[in-house]
Design a protein around this motif. Sequence first.
Motif, PDB file in Angstrom:
ATOM      1  N   PHE A 139       2.821  14.708  -8.599  1.00 18.68           N
ATOM      2  CA  PHE A 139       3.796  15.799  -8.597  1.00 18.68           C
ATOM      3  C   PHE A 139       4.402  15.999  -9.987  1.00 18.68           C
ATOM      4  CE2 PHE A 139       4.343  15.516  -3.830  1.00 18.68           C
ATOM      5  CZ  PHE A 139       3.849  16.798  -3.601  1.00 18.68           C
ATOM      6  N   ALA A 140       4.681  14.923 -10.698  1.00 18.75           N
ATOM      7  CA  ALA A 140       5.235  15.030 -12.048  1.00 18.75           C
ATOM      8  C   ALA A 140       4.235  15.714 -12.985  1.00 18.75           C
ATOM      9  CB  ALA A 140       5.609  13.647 -12.575  1.00 18.75           C
ATOM     10  N   LEU A 164       0.839  -1.209   0.000  1.00 17.42           N
ATOM     11  CA  LEU A 164       0.000   0.000   0.000  1.00 17.42           C
ATOM     12  C   LEU A 164       0.871   1.256   0.000  1.00 17.42           C
ATOM     13  CD1 LEU A 164      -2.852   1.161   0.062  1.00 17.42           C
ATOM     14  CD2 LEU A 164      -2.718   1.116   2.560  1.00 17.42           C
ATOM     15  N   GLY A 165       1.954   1.253   0.796  1.00 18.98           N
ATOM     16  CA  GLY A 165       2.855   2.402   0.834  1.00 18.98           C
ATOM     17  C   GLY A 165       3.528   2.639  -0.506  1.00 18.98           C
ATOM     18  N   ALA A 166       3.943   1.571  -1.170  1.00 24.95           N
ATOM     19  CA  ALA A 166       4.561   1.711  -2.490  1.00 24.95           C
ATOM     20  C   ALA A 166       3.571   2.272  -3.507  1.00 24.95           C
ATOM     21  CB  ALA A 166       5.094   0.358  -2.958  1.00 24.95           C
ATOM     22  N   PHE A 167       2.338   1.796  -3.461  1.00 26.61           N
ATOM     23  CA  PHE A 167       1.305   2.298  -4.375  1.00 26.61           C
ATOM     24  C   PHE A 167       1.024   3.782  -4.135  1.00 26.61           C
ATOM     25  CE2 PHE A 167      -3.201   3.126  -5.289  1.00 26.61           C
ATOM     26  CZ  PHE A 167      -3.195   2.873  -6.649  1.00 26.61           C
ATOM     27  N   CYS A 168       0.868   4.176  -2.879  1.00 27.29           N
ATOM     28  CA  CYS A 168       0.604   5.587  -2.555  1.00 27.29           C
ATOM     29  C   CYS A 168       1.783   6.463  -2.940  1.00 27.29           C
ATOM     30  CB  CYS A 168       0.277   5.736  -1.073  1.00 27.29           C
ATOM     31  SG  CYS A 168      -1.323   5.055  -0.615  1.00 27.29           S
ATOM     32  N   GLY A 169       3.005   5.968  -2.707  1.00 27.76           N
ATOM     33  CA  GLY A 169       4.185   6.736  -3.088  1.00 27.76           C
ATOM     34  C   GLY A 169       4.267   6.932  -4.594  1.00 27.76           C
ATOM     35  N   ALA A 170       3.965   5.886  -5.347  1.00 29.29           N
ATOM     36  CA  ALA A 170       3.989   5.993  -6.808  1.00 29.29           C
ATOM     37  C   ALA A 170       2.920   6.971  -7.298  1.00 29.29           C
ATOM     38  CB  ALA A 170       3.793   4.618  -7.438  1.00 29.29           C
TER      39      ALA A 170
END
Length: 175
Positions: A23-24, A11-17
């Motif tokens: 932002f991009a 879940l953390g990896a998904f939210c970070g991505a």
Amino acid sequence: MFDTMTFTKTLGAFCGALLLFLFAKWGADSLYAVGGGHGAHGEEHVAGYVIEVEDSGEAEVEEEGPDFATLMASADVASGAKVFKKCAACHKVEEGANATGPYLYGVVGRPIDAVEGFGYSEALLQVGDTWTPEALFTFLESPRKAAPGTSMSFAGLKKETDRVDLIAYLDSLDD
């Protein structure tokens, strides 16, 4: 095999991505659309110089269609009933039955803000005092242009025949 820690990491990896992607996108929008000014959507490009041309003296005359009285004389009530289907999403023709918009029974000839219990926007008072056929004709072409600031989101009826047919239909409801 799939424990809480693995789920939390996923879940953390998904939210970070997702955050990185947002932002991009924000950075690209601000860089290309606003900052550069070259080729941004909706921006008008102006020529670097003006070429002077002599006026030939002949003004182009726009061809005007038939006048309003002629259009109303040829209005078709049955066709207006079909056109009303576009209005039926927000308006009803039964007296006293408001929906998103006020009821339209007897609208032709009544004061603009006459339906009790309905909150009209102040912009409609720019149209006039009474819903005359002429006022309706102008308003129905583009409600946002006829009454800037109106809460009515309808785009309008571009065809003159559709507008007069609709007005004839609405006028026929209350005899």
